[in-house]
Design an enzyme around this catalytic site. Structure first.
Site, short mmCIF file in Angstrom:
data_model
loop_
_atom_site.label_atom_id
_atom_site.label_comp_id
_atom_site.label_asym_id
_atom_site.label_seq_id
_atom_site.Cartn_x
_atom_site.Cartn_y
_atom_site.Cartn_z
N CYS A 161 0.83 -1.21 0.00
CA CYS A 161 0.00 0.00 0.00
C CYS A 161 0.86 1.25 0.00
CB CYS A 161 -0.94 -0.01 1.20
SG CYS A 161 -0.12 -0.17 2.80
N HIS A 441 -1.88 1.00 7.62
CA HIS A 441 -2.30 0.91 6.22
C HIS A 441 -2.31 2.31 5.63
CE1 HIS A 441 -4.22 -0.51 2.61
NE2 HIS A 441 -5.27 0.28 2.80
#
Length: 531
Positions: A161, A441
């Site tokens: 990510c 994240h």
């Protein structure tokens, strides 16, 4: 007649506002300029709405300008800052191509007339729109139109990510987008092995294709791993570290890449100059150092150490450029010849890049105890429009120049910074980090065609500017509203293209001469053989 009156009114409003924005007088004079006031509540209007049929100006939020239109029977008012046209009969803003073109043309003409700071006393070069010639028209006839939607998710290839959010910031960077979509670097013609520029060219081709399914940048990830072993593997990585690594890799494989005065796409887009000034407390001597700059990394105050009012991007920049005292052994004055016990250091931005990247240092590491590392979740407010004039060398160093009492500190500074619009930046991408350091994240917001979207790996959701501004930012990307250029000079890429054409023609002539010489030799050899 009323249409002509409204067009004339909008032209006058646009000209007055643009002249106030683009004036090249000094800063003190600009500060004395009075903004118009509301005709009902007398409140100062930083975003004035002006009636197109009389001289009334009023505020929008309190409804005074719409009240004036209703009471007077007038039909239209205009937002002087953006040119948005409001119709009282429709009770809504209306889009009209003729009025929008008139506003843009008037603002441009006014800025051109009143901007004279770029090259001596010369006026600003007039804008010339691109008009395709016969050759371009013939080439465009044979091409197929592609729906350049530019909104495509990226697959998570295993805790990647951090890579996806940086790539999305590259994709929505207008300068990088124009560079790679203009076929400046063609991966089919490049012969460099593991070329990251080729991977970027493939990425932009995929993003701006008709395929809307999420794309997996596998080859780009593999090239990155081979170029940077510290980022290889499926462990969690820092988005800022990958951002710097990607810039270095693209710079290495770009055209015009040099170690000094590089004009590659990375340095043309992100490169600026950071000036450091150290002032001796004894003799007021100033030592100045200029360093290259690709991004600005700023410290955040810990929780409870600062009020809510200070948790802004502007406050972080003020702390970044605020003078700090140096320790007794941190500076040795070259003029005094001895260690100065009192010295102050100040940073300022000497040269602003076209694209500004800010990193907010949210991860604190303890050198003695690694387990004590933590993430700072303090929200930092950041604006959609950022004015950087306050943090440049020309403004930030003025008080120190006056205190020094000599003309040398300000000798290399511009006496006139030019219009403030040349220091304005628009937000176009934000990277966010959710969770903690070892279990987090990355997501990001990006602007496309004045609409905002939230990217979460392969998922793309329509969003709003307000949602973006309310997010907890880790990295912010701003693009300069007015790009600098060298007037009355042909662009370097045009000169380079013309030079390549001339060289190709010279090579063809040389080859023809060699063929002719070879043919003459064959004829001479044949004649000698017959004799």
């Amino acid at each position: 007649m009323r249409v002509q009156l409204r067009q004339s009114g909008e032209r006058s409003v646009a000209e007055v506002f643009a002249r106030a924005q683009s004036t090249t007088d000094n800063v003190a004079f600009r500060m004395k300029l009075q903004w118009p006031a509301c005709g009902i509540c007398s409140f100062t209007l930083h975003r004035p709405f002006v009636c197109l049929e009389c001289t009334f100006s009023g505020c929008w939020e309190d409804g005074h300008v719409t009240q004036h239109l209703h009471d007077s029977g007038h039909g239209f008012c205009v937002d002087a800052s953006s040119g948005s046209l409001f119709c009282s009969a429709c009770d809504d803003f209306v889009q009209h191509q003729k009025f929008s073109a008139l506003y843009a043309k008037t603002v441009l003409a006014t800025e051109e007339r009143h901007t004279r700071f770029q090259v001596g006393k010369k006026a600003r070069e007039h804008f010339k729109p691109w008009v395709p010639d016969h050759e371009s028209i013939s080439l465009l006839k044979d091409t197929d139109a592609v729906s350049c939607q530019g909104r495509r998710g990226l697959l998570n290839l295993g805790q990647t990510c951090y890579l996806n959010v940086v790539l999305q910031s590259f994709i929505h960077n207008p300068l990088l987008r124009n560079y790679f979509l203009s076929d400046t670097h063609n991966h089919k013609l490049c012969k460099i092995r593991d070329c990251v520029c080729c991977e970027m060219d493939k990425l932009f081709a995929e993003i701006y294709s008709t395929n809307t399914a999420p794309y997996g940048p596998v080859s780009l990830l593999a090239s990155t791993w081979r170029a940077s072993s510290e980022l290889s593997g499926y462990a969690q990585q820092d988005a800022h570290e990958f951002f710097i690594s990607a810039l270095n890799q693209i710079h290495t494989n770009s055209r015009g890449s040099t170690n000094v005065s590089c004009n590659c796409i990375i340095h043309s887009t992100f490169s600026g100059q950071l000036q450091s000034e150290v002032k001796c407390g004894r003799c007021n001597n100033i030592t100045r150092t200029i360093d290259p700059l690709l991004d600005v990394s700023m410290e955040l105050k810990g929780k409870g150490n600062a009020g809510v009012s200070e948790n802004t991007l502007a406050a972080c920049l003020r702390r970044y450029t605020h003078p700090e005292k140096l320790g007794p052994n941190e500076y040795s004055c070259s003029k005094c010849g001895t260690d100065s016990h009192e010295a102050t250091k100040r940073l300022s931005l000497r040269k602003l890049p076209p694209v500004l990247c800010f990193q907010l240092k949210r991860f604190e590491h303890n050198s003695t105890d690694k387990s004590a590392a933590r993430k700072i979740d303090t929200p930092i407010r950041f604006p959609a429009l950022l004015n950087m004039l306050e943090f440049t060398t020309v403004i930030a160093g003025m008080p120190e120049s006056d205190e020094a009492g000599t003309g040398s500190p300000g000798a290399d500074r511009m006496s006139d910074p030019g219009p403030e619009t040349m220091y304005e930046y628009d937000l176009f991408a934000v990277i966010n980090h959710e969770g903690q350091m070892n279990n987090g994240h990355y997501t990001n917001f990006a602007r496309y065609c004045d609409e905002w979207y939230r990217f979460d790996d392969d998922k793309v959701h329509p969003s709003t500017l307000q949602d973006c501004l309310n997010s907890v930012a880790y990295m912010c990307f701003y693009v300069k509203r007015h790009l600098d250029y060298k007037p009355y000079q042909r662009p370097s890429y045009v000169l380079k293209r013309e030079t390549e054409v001339v060289r190709a023609r010279e090579r063809e002539i040389e080859m023809e001469k060699e063929k002719e010489a070879a043919r003459i030799r064959e004829v001479e050899d044949a004649l000698l053989a017959t004799v």
